[in-house]
Write a protein that holds these residues in place. Structure first.
Motif, short mmCIF file in Angstrom:
data_model
loop_
_atom_site.label_atom_id
_atom_site.label_comp_id
_atom_site.label_asym_id
_atom_site.label_seq_id
_atom_site.Cartn_x
_atom_site.Cartn_y
_atom_site.Cartn_z
N THR A 1 -6.18 12.27 1.60
CA THR A 1 -6.25 10.81 1.73
C THR A 1 -7.38 10.25 0.86
N VAL B 1 -9.57 0.15 -0.98
CA VAL B 1 -8.78 0.70 0.13
C VAL B 1 -9.53 1.88 0.76
N LEU C 1 0.81 -1.22 0.00
CA LEU C 1 0.00 0.00 0.00
C LEU C 1 0.84 1.27 0.00
N HIS C 2 1.90 1.29 0.83
CA HIS C 2 2.67 2.55 0.88
C HIS C 2 3.42 2.81 -0.42
N ARG D 1 -6.71 -5.55 -1.61
CA ARG D 1 -6.94 -6.06 -0.26
C ARG D 1 -7.27 -7.54 -0.32
N ALA E 1 -6.75 7.45 -1.91
CA ALA E 1 -7.47 6.17 -1.86
C ALA E 1 -8.21 5.92 -3.16
N SER F 1 -8.93 5.38 5.77
CA SER F 1 -8.30 5.11 7.07
C SER F 1 -6.99 4.36 6.88
N GLN F 2 -6.96 3.44 5.91
CA GLN F 2 -5.74 2.69 5.66
C GLN F 2 -4.66 3.57 5.04
N LYS G 1 2.71 5.88 9.26
CA LYS G 1 3.74 4.89 9.60
C LYS G 1 5.05 5.14 8.86
N TYR H 1 -3.38 -1.68 -5.67
CA TYR H 1 -3.32 -2.42 -4.42
C TYR H 1 -4.58 -3.26 -4.27
N ALA I 1 -3.29 5.58 7.87
CA ALA I 1 -2.46 4.78 8.75
C ALA I 1 -1.08 4.57 8.15
N ARG I 2 -1.05 4.32 6.84
CA ARG I 2 0.23 4.05 6.19
C ARG I 2 1.07 5.31 6.07
#
Length: 283
Positions: free
Chosen positions: A24, A45, A7-8, A39, A28, A48-49, A56, A37, A52-53
DNA sequence: CGGTCGATTCTTGCGAAACT
DNA sequence: AGTTTCGCAAGAATCGACCG
């Protein structure tokens, strides 16, 4: 576009293609629209994902308000990276540390690790590697010795560097595992697979760890011979923040055959590495 | 002493609660 | 309603203790 990425990496690509900051939601939507990507459950996607990425990977992404952008010089770098254009440097002792110009503290001299003058042919260093912890870099003498598709990637990157690793206890023991098959070195398995060798059929049958596959003795000899002739090694011996240094160097330079922590890891290598345990587990 | 193999660490992916 | 953050699970990568 139909390839699937982590994902990143997919986010990185969307931002690079856009050439501007995005929300975001926009990221997405773009990842889902391009099918970059997938899932596990087949669902698109969610934002929120993406959020999050982004959080991170602060080294890769900037966040200003609700606008996300790429950190300059992070992630995928152009084929002609600045380090390939650096002027020749003089050989420095491989003690691994230099004074930090700002703090005065000793820091790791990563430039020395990748200095042309500090690389030696693998076959010549067996008795030279110190019994000390540190990091090491492995590169090919000539990218032409790499089979497809790895040669094309190396040529496109204009970079002979293929692996960076750490030795927590002893560089000599670790490089022995990696280059001369005295243990289950990850690099030895990778390079063996990359140059077209396959593990012994059934070598992992009944074993708990399905990643530690082995090659037949004759194949091992062939791989070692290839390594001794076609690879060069450089190392830095030091005992502080070895792992942190390895992680930083892999992230910064993206060696061809590192997977973990490598923003430029090759999907082709993952595929090859995943195939091998399957072969070696079959009876 | 060399090689095997399992423990440990790290990465990735995801759901859900908390927050704006 | 949309976004952020936390925390957990599963799988992969790595290292070195230990056995023959």
């Amino acid at each position: 576009m139909s390839e699937t990425l982590t994902l990143h990496v997919a986010i990185e690509r969307i931002l690079a293609d856009a050439g501007r900051s995005l929300t975001t939601r926009e990221i997405a939507d773009a990842v889902n629209a391009h099918g970059l990507y997938a899932r596990a459950d087949g669902q698109p996607v969610p934002t929120s994902q993406v959020s999050a990425r982004l959080r991170k990977y602060p080294a890769l992404f900037n966040k200003v308000g609700n606008q996300m952008s790429l950190v300059v010089n992070a992630g995928l770098r152009p084929a002609t990276s600045p380090r390939t254009q650096q002027p020749p440097q003089t050989r420095r002792p491989n003690n691994g540390t230099i004074p930090d110009p700002v703090s005065g503290n000793m820091s790791i001299d990563s430039a020395a690790l990748l200095n042309d003058l500090n690389y030696r042919l693998a076959g010549d260093v067996v008795n030279l590697v110190p019994e000390q912890p540190g990091v090491y870099a492995i590169r090919v003498v000539d990218v032409a010795v790499l089979p497809e598709p790895f040669r094309v990637h190396a040529e496109r990157r204009n970079d002979r560097l293929i692996y960076i690793g750490e030795a927590k206890i002893s560089l000599r023991k670790r490089l022995g595992q990696e280059l001369w098959a005295t243990g289950h070195g990850t690099f030895f398995r990778s390079i063996g697979a990359v140059i077209g060798h396959r593990p012994m059929r059934g070598s992992l049958a009944g074993m708990a760890n399905k990643h530690n596959y082995t090659f037949a003795p004759a194949v091992e000899v062939a791989i070692i011979r290839w390594i001794n002739l076609n690879l060069e090694v450089s190392w830095l011996a030091f005992d502080r923040e070895v792992h942190e240094t390895e992680v930083r160097l892999i992230h910064e330079f993206g060696p061809l055959l590192n997977l973990s922590g490598n923003p430029r890891k090759l999907p082709e290598l993952s595929v090859v590495r995943e195939e091998l345990p399957t072969i070696s587990c079959s009876g």
